[in-house]
Write a protein that holds these residues in place. Structure first.
Motif, PDB file in Angstrom:
ATOM      1  N   HIS A  24     -10.525  14.925   1.257  1.00 28.56           N
ATOM      2  CA  HIS A  24     -11.707  15.542   2.513  1.00 28.56           C
ATOM      3  C   HIS A  24     -10.797  14.421   3.835  1.00 28.56           C
ATOM      4  CE1 HIS A  24     -14.292  15.031  -1.427  1.00 28.56           C
ATOM      5  NE2 HIS A  24     -14.452  16.440  -0.833  1.00 28.56           N
ATOM      6  N   TYR A  25     -12.215  15.106   4.848  1.00 29.59           N
ATOM      7  CA  TYR A  25     -11.415  14.778   6.302  1.00 29.59           C
ATOM      8  C   TYR A  25     -10.724  13.268   6.147  1.00 29.59           C
ATOM      9  CZ  TYR A  25     -14.463  18.379   7.455  1.00 29.59           C
ATOM     10  OH  TYR A  25     -15.216  19.246   8.153  1.00 29.59           O
ATOM     11  N   ASN A  26      -9.394  13.077   5.742  1.00 28.90           N
ATOM     12  CA  ASN A  26      -8.728  11.990   5.457  1.00 28.90           C
ATOM     13  C   ASN A  26      -8.048  11.680   6.493  1.00 28.90           C
ATOM     14  OD1 ASN A  26      -6.759  13.910   6.181  1.00 28.90           O
ATOM     15  ND2 ASN A  26      -5.568  13.941   3.554  1.00 28.90           N
ATOM     16  N   LEU A  27      -8.172  12.051   7.501  1.00 27.22           N
ATOM     17  CA  LEU A  27      -7.711  11.573   9.112  1.00 27.22           C
ATOM     18  C   LEU A  27      -8.904  12.440   9.963  1.00 27.22           C
ATOM     19  CD1 LEU A  27      -5.654  10.820  11.379  1.00 27.22           C
ATOM     20  CD2 LEU A  27      -4.395  12.974  11.805  1.00 27.22           C
ATOM     21  N   SER A  28      -9.228  10.818  10.179  1.00 30.49           N
ATOM     22  CA  SER A  28     -10.760  10.654  11.383  1.00 30.49           C
ATOM     23  C   SER A  28      -9.886   9.699  12.655  1.00 30.49           C
ATOM     24  CB  SER A  28     -11.877   9.512  10.625  1.00 30.49           C
ATOM     25  OG  SER A  28     -12.145   9.098   9.504  1.00 30.49           O
ATOM     26  N   VAL A  29     -10.878  10.399  13.455  1.00 30.91           N
ATOM     27  CA  VAL A  29      -9.359  10.237  14.663  1.00 30.91           C
ATOM     28  C   VAL A  29     -11.315   9.314  16.096  1.00 30.91           C
ATOM     29  CG1 VAL A  29      -8.574  10.496  17.381  1.00 30.91           C
ATOM     30  CG2 VAL A  29      -8.302  11.306  15.173  1.00 30.91           C
ATOM     31  N   ILE A  30     -11.324   8.450  15.651  1.00 31.20           N
ATOM     32  CA  ILE A  30     -12.511   7.750  16.053  1.00 31.20           C
ATOM     33  C   ILE A  30     -12.674   7.276  17.930  1.00 31.20           C
ATOM     34  CG2 ILE A  30     -15.033   6.253  16.235  1.00 31.20           C
ATOM     35  CD1 ILE A  30     -13.882   7.479  13.188  1.00 31.20           C
ATOM     36  N   ALA A  54      -1.627  -1.917  13.593  1.00 35.24           N
ATOM     37  CA  ALA A  54      -1.756  -1.303  12.292  1.00 35.24           C
ATOM     38  C   ALA A  54      -2.750  -2.197  11.424  1.00 35.24           C
ATOM     39  CB  ALA A  54      -0.690  -0.738  11.693  1.00 35.24           C
ATOM     40  N   PHE A  55      -3.396  -1.386  11.320  1.00 35.55           N
ATOM     41  CA  PHE A  55      -4.533  -2.432   9.645  1.00 35.55           C
ATOM     42  C   PHE A  55      -3.773  -1.610   8.601  1.00 35.55           C
ATOM     43  CE2 PHE A  55      -8.609  -3.784   8.303  1.00 35.55           C
ATOM     44  CZ  PHE A  55      -8.026  -3.999   7.656  1.00 35.55           C
ATOM     45  N   TYR A  56      -3.040  -1.873   7.477  1.00 38.46           N
ATOM     46  CA  TYR A  56      -2.697  -1.648   6.691  1.00 38.46           C
ATOM     47  C   TYR A  56      -3.699  -2.005   5.304  1.00 38.46           C
ATOM     48  CZ  TYR A  56       0.170  -0.387   2.125  1.00 38.46           C
ATOM     49  OH  TYR A  56       1.061   0.023   1.240  1.00 38.46           O
ATOM     50  N   VAL A  57      -4.074  -1.479   4.366  1.00 39.55           N
ATOM     51  CA  VAL A  57      -5.512  -1.916   3.571  1.00 39.55           C
ATOM     52  C   VAL A  57      -5.190  -0.452   1.801  1.00 39.55           C
ATOM     53  CG1 VAL A  57      -7.552  -1.756   2.773  1.00 39.55           C
ATOM     54  CG2 VAL A  57      -7.089  -1.677   4.962  1.00 39.55           C
ATOM     55  N   ASP A  58      -4.726  -2.006   1.159  1.00 38.23           N
ATOM     56  CA  ASP A  58      -4.760  -0.959  -0.081  1.00 38.23           C
ATOM     57  C   ASP A  58      -5.732  -1.934  -1.467  1.00 38.23           C
ATOM     58  OD1 ASP A  58      -3.884  -0.045  -2.323  1.00 38.23           O
ATOM     59  OD2 ASP A  58      -1.953  -1.023  -2.354  1.00 38.23           O
ATOM     60  N   VAL A  59      -6.695  -1.283  -1.505  1.00 36.39           N
ATOM     61  CA  VAL A  59      -8.600  -1.898  -1.604  1.00 36.39           C
ATOM     62  C   VAL A  59      -8.662  -1.724  -3.056  1.00 36.39           C
ATOM     63  CG1 VAL A  59     -10.018  -3.901  -1.604  1.00 36.39           C
ATOM     64  CG2 VAL A  59      -7.998  -3.870   0.259  1.00 36.39           C
ATOM     65  N   THR A  60      -8.891  -2.024  -4.308  1.00 34.86           N
ATOM     66  CA  THR A  60      -9.807  -1.461  -5.405  1.00 34.86           C
ATOM     67  C   THR A  60     -11.346  -1.964  -5.153  1.00 34.86           C
ATOM     68  OG1 THR A  60      -7.457  -0.378  -5.965  1.00 34.86           O
ATOM     69  CG2 THR A  60      -9.764  -0.330  -7.098  1.00 34.86           C
ATOM     70  N   TYR A  61     -12.349  -1.569  -4.332  1.00 34.39           N
ATOM     71  CA  TYR A  61     -13.488  -1.974  -4.335  1.00 34.39           C
ATOM     72  C   TYR A  61     -14.771  -1.815  -5.982  1.00 34.39           C
ATOM     73  CZ  TYR A  61     -12.881  -1.200   0.252  1.00 34.39           C
ATOM     74  OH  TYR A  61     -12.359  -1.088   1.266  1.00 34.39           O
ATOM     75  N   GLY A  68      -9.195   4.779  17.786  1.00 37.40           N
ATOM     76  CA  GLY A  68      -8.778   4.437  16.117  1.00 37.40           C
ATOM     77  C   GLY A  68      -8.136   5.501  15.236  1.00 37.40           C
ATOM     78  N   LEU A  69      -7.363   5.987  14.818  1.00 43.97           N
ATOM     79  CA  LEU A  69      -6.960   6.717  14.344  1.00 43.97           C
ATOM     80  C   LEU A  69      -6.716   5.931  12.510  1.00 43.97           C
ATOM     81  CD1 LEU A  69      -3.066   8.181  15.653  1.00 43.97           C
ATOM     82  CD2 LEU A  69      -5.558   8.892  15.997  1.00 43.97           C
ATOM     83  N   TYR A  70      -7.282   6.830  11.979  1.00 38.05           N
ATOM     84  CA  TYR A  70      -8.201   6.483  10.526  1.00 38.05           C
ATOM     85  C   TYR A  70      -7.291   7.070   9.278  1.00 38.05           C
ATOM     86  CZ  TYR A  70     -10.776   3.548  13.134  1.00 38.05           C
ATOM     87  OH  TYR A  70     -11.448   2.538  14.379  1.00 38.05           O
ATOM     88  N   TYR A  71      -6.189   7.111   8.743  1.00 38.34           N
ATOM     89  CA  TYR A  71      -6.042   7.310   8.005  1.00 38.34           C
ATOM     90  C   TYR A  71      -5.965   6.987   6.771  1.00 38.34           C
ATOM     91  CZ  TYR A  71      -2.569   9.567  11.549  1.00 38.34           C
ATOM     92  OH  TYR A  71      -2.041  10.039  12.379  1.00 38.34           O
ATOM     93  N   THR A  81      -8.731   3.214  -1.968  1.00 41.18           N
ATOM     94  CA  THR A  81      -8.312   3.235  -0.861  1.00 41.18           C
ATOM     95  C   THR A  81      -7.140   2.409  -0.902  1.00 41.18           C
ATOM     96  OG1 THR A  81     -10.473   2.699  -0.297  1.00 41.18           O
ATOM     97  CG2 THR A  81      -8.719   2.686   1.284  1.00 41.18           C
ATOM     98  N   TYR A  82      -6.450   3.538   0.015  1.00 42.43           N
ATOM     99  CA  TYR A  82      -5.321   3.464   0.102  1.00 42.43           C
ATOM    100  C   TYR A  82      -5.317   3.889   1.940  1.00 42.43           C
ATOM    101  CZ  TYR A  82      -0.538   3.673   2.094  1.00 42.43           C
ATOM    102  OH  TYR A  82       0.762   3.578   2.289  1.00 42.43           O
ATOM    103  N   GLY A  83      -5.328   2.879   2.510  1.00 47.95           N
ATOM    104  CA  GLY A  83      -4.764   3.744   4.117  1.00 47.95           C
ATOM    105  C   GLY A  83      -4.164   2.762   5.071  1.00 47.95           C
ATOM    106  N   LEU A  84      -4.586   3.384   6.357  1.00 48.59           N
ATOM    107  CA  LEU A  84      -3.761   2.664   7.397  1.00 48.59           C
ATOM    108  C   LEU A  84      -4.718   3.280   8.971  1.00 48.59           C
ATOM    109  CD1 LEU A  84      -1.054   1.212   8.097  1.00 48.59           C
ATOM    110  CD2 LEU A  84      -0.695   4.088   8.782  1.00 48.59           C
ATOM    111  N   ALA A  85      -4.635   1.731   9.582  1.00 46.50           N
ATOM    112  CA  ALA A  85      -5.866   2.286  11.050  1.00 46.50           C
ATOM    113  C   ALA A  85      -5.012   2.162  11.993  1.00 46.50           C
ATOM    114  CB  ALA A  85      -6.802   1.696  10.542  1.00 46.50           C
TER     115      ALA A  85
END
Lengths: 341, 323
Positions: free
Chosen positions: B99-105, B50-57, B74-77, B121-125
């Protein structure tokens, strides 16, 4: 009464003898279907991570049974979360512990070294999650989170049979409830149960770490409204004290609650705070040189009795007001003249 | 614009290169980067990371993903507030919160991910080895090829853009409240990962609708209504007619599409959302139960209590008591 004995291990092997003894069917090394003559329901066992395993049971019994867990050499803590809506019994060292949400006591932590007997009630749905956790894992956690409370916590006393016996916290309760509706035969069940187990453990450790931090909390809204009354008091120092019922109404709470919160917040009662502030103001007025007599000052501050004022003043400053009074001078003109020059 | 090229995967050998590209370094499970964001990596065992991200760009950011190890999915939430797009081959999708907040790639596919400056961005891959998904799909008789034919006819790769279930959305929001780092967070993160995977697998086996096949404008309109309902959780339920007008659809079409896309009827969705928000407020212990029931425009306390109990299985009073 049917008696079943078994033991626990982190790996699924223990289920073979258990299923055999009970007469249940073991599917896929994970699910045990409880035989019809005892009741109906399932148990589900899986390894979550190395060092953590979980057993989920959900059944209704028709005949009473006694499940005795033999002590084994595996160094394990057993977290028993019981969500049944009736009372089940866990017997350890000849003492019965009542467990279930009905009793408000749904969580017990048992050492695998102690023998224990689980007696589920008959005719009601028994729902429980048991986490088997390697002791090393938790010891490590306790070591990395040294805090003074651990001395008093039940978990660090290895001689006691029951380490922890408490209610299940709301978050964990919601987590366990959410599995209730899922079928054990659904193949997404396994990862769901794993997720729940980890979250339960996380919740427990979080609670364990903050266990002593619980205090009587005052909400921000309450603080805000009490502070509002304090500002009101300070703005109206020339008037008489407006009375606690008046102030509590202003803060939107009962007088007793108001007094309690006020005291917690300002370390003083409303009236005392008011008088103290008034005296500080009096002191300033006395030294300002704008008044001829003490009586003038006390009328300004809405006191009618000089002696009362003097006693309060003395209480705070340990001086008589007369000593502090700087009398108003009559030769104002001279002063203005000199300043003009 | 900052451009980096990187690789992902369940085996974490891509980490040092990734950190270097960001201009940061690895510290335990964290990647410390100059933008002060939180990036946290956790291997969850059995070929899952799991890769947890909480970043302001602070500036536009362009990530080109070219995986060295392609044997994963990869499941990208992605709960980005702002603008984030994902481009692969000949299509581009908006992948932020609304929008599409879950991509499976599929790991085989190279993608371009662009975030606009000022986005948070707050997300979990979640990276999963293919063998795990495949064994599951076999068990559940899901024909992945058939589902994916629409998106990618020539190769047997998986790429799917979807909206996460509301359940998953709240699981993620709950994780977001946790303090990052330490063993407690690790338990919660790993737990969350398993729950999300389970939810996704469940969705795969039960929910057959493929979001990408829904008319783009209709989808956007429905999501807008969903967003409206979430933002106005404290108010009373707007009528179906009003919402259908807002979405430029007939009432029946609106009801059917809403149900298809979100998985529940507008009213059920609205009530669940209300209760979730109410629960969050209860947790803060700032308001009494009756204050909350008034705040959310429940007719009276007992109605609130009964709804709460119906949804969570325990009354608000006991909920507060045992917090």
């Amino acid at each position: 009464m049917k008696r079943i004995t078994h033991f626990y291990s982190l790996t699924p092997e223990w289920q073979h003898s258990f299923a055999k003894e009970m007469g249940g069917e073991l599917i896929d090394n994970k699910i045990i279907v409880i035989p019809e003559d005892i009741g109906h329901g399932y148990s589900y066992f899986t390894q979550v991570t190395p060092g953590i395993s979980v057993l989920y049971v959900d059944f209704v019994l028709d005949t009473p049974i006694k499940i005795t867990r033999q002590k084994s050499d595996n160094e394990l803590y057993i977290f028993h979360f019981d969500m049944s809506e009736h009372v089940n019994l866990i017997r350890i060292n000849k003492i019965d512990y009542r467990i279930g949400t009905h009793e408000d006591l749904g969580l017990a932590i048992i050492d695998n070294k102690m023998k224990s007997t689980f007696k589920p009630a008959v005719g009601d749905r028994t729902l429980a999650v048991r986490l088997l956790v390697d002791k090393k894992l938790l010891d490590e956690f306790i070591k990395t989170h040294p805090s003074e409370e651990h001395g008093n916590r039940k978990i660090s006393v290895p001689k006691k049979s029951l380490y922890y016996y408490d209610h299940i916290d709301s978050h964990s309760m919601l987590l366990i409830r959410s599995i209730k509706d899922r079928s054990v035969f659904d193949s997404s069940f396994e990862s769901y149960l794993k997720g729940i187990s980890l979250r339960l453990l996380g919740n427990f450790l979080d609670r364990y770490e903050h266990s002593q931090a619980v205090k009587d909390e005052i909400t921000d809204v309450e603080i805000e409204s009490v502070t509002k009354t304090q500002t009101y008091l300070l703005d109206n120092l020339y008037n008489p004290f407006p009375s606690v019922p008046f102030l509590s109404k202003m803060a939107g709470m009962s007088p007793s609650k108001y007094k309690m919160i006020f005291k917690k917040q300002f370390h003083n009662t409303p009236k005392n705070l008011f008088i103290e502030e008034k005296m500080i103001l009096a002191n300033r007025l006395l030294q300002s040189g704008d008044y001829k007599t003490l009586t003038e000052v006390i009328y300004e501050l809405n006191y009618s009795k000089l002696s009362y004022f003097c006693s309060k003043y003395y209480e705070l400053f340990h001086r008589k007001p007369a000593d502090d009074l700087v009398k108003k001078k009559y030769n104002q003109k001279c002063i203005t003249k000199s300043t003009l020059q | 614009m900052k451009i980096i090229e990187h690789s992902f995967g369940p085996d974490l050998d891509w980490l040092p290169h990734y950190a270097e590209q960001l201009g940061g370094k690895i510290d335990g499970n964290f990647i410390i980067a100059p933008d002060n964001g939180i990036r946290y990596i956790l291997p969850c065992g059995e070929g899952i990371s799991a890769f947890y991200v909480d970043v302001t760009y602070n500036s536009d950011f362009h990530k080109i993903q070219k995986n060295r190890d392609t044997d994963f999915i990869g499941l990208y939430y992605n709960l980005t507030d702002g603008e984030a797009t994902l481009t692969a081959r000949d299509f581009m999708y908006n992948v932020s919160r609304w929008h599409y907040n879950l991509s499976v790639i599929d790991g085989l596919i190279n993608t371009d991910y662009v975030v606009k400056s000022g986005s948070r961005t707050y997300g979990l891959a979640i990276f999963i080895k293919k063998s795990i998904i495949e064994s599951y799909a076999k068990k559940e008789n899901i024909v992945i090829n058939q589902i994916e034919e629409i998106t990618n006819p020539e190769k047997n790769t998986i790429i799917r853009f979807d909206r996460m279930s509301y359940d998953s959305y709240y699981i993620l929001e709950e994780l977001h409240k946790q303090k990052v780092g330490g063993p407690i967070f690790d338990f919660n993160l790993a737990g969350t990962v398993h729950l999300l995977i389970s939810n996704y697998l469940r969705k795969l086996s039960t929910n057959k609708i493929i979001l990408q096949t829904v008319n783009q404008t209709d989808l956007n309109n429905i999501i807008l209504i969903q967003k409206y309902l979430i933002e106005h959780a404290e108010e009373t339920f707007p009528s179906i007619k009003q919402m259908a007008d807002m979405a430029n659809m007939s009432e029946s079409k609106f009801k059917i599409l809403f149900r298809k896309i979100t998985g529940s009827t507008p009213n059920v969705f609205f009530m669940e959302n209300k209760l979730i928000k109410a629960k969050e407020l209860l947790e803060e212990k700032q308001y009494s139960i009756s204050q909350i029931s008034d705040k959310f425009h429940f007719t009276n306390n007992s109605y609130f209590t009964s709804k709460f109990k119906e949804y969570y299985g325990l009354s608000p009073k006991i909920f507060i008591k045992h917090l």
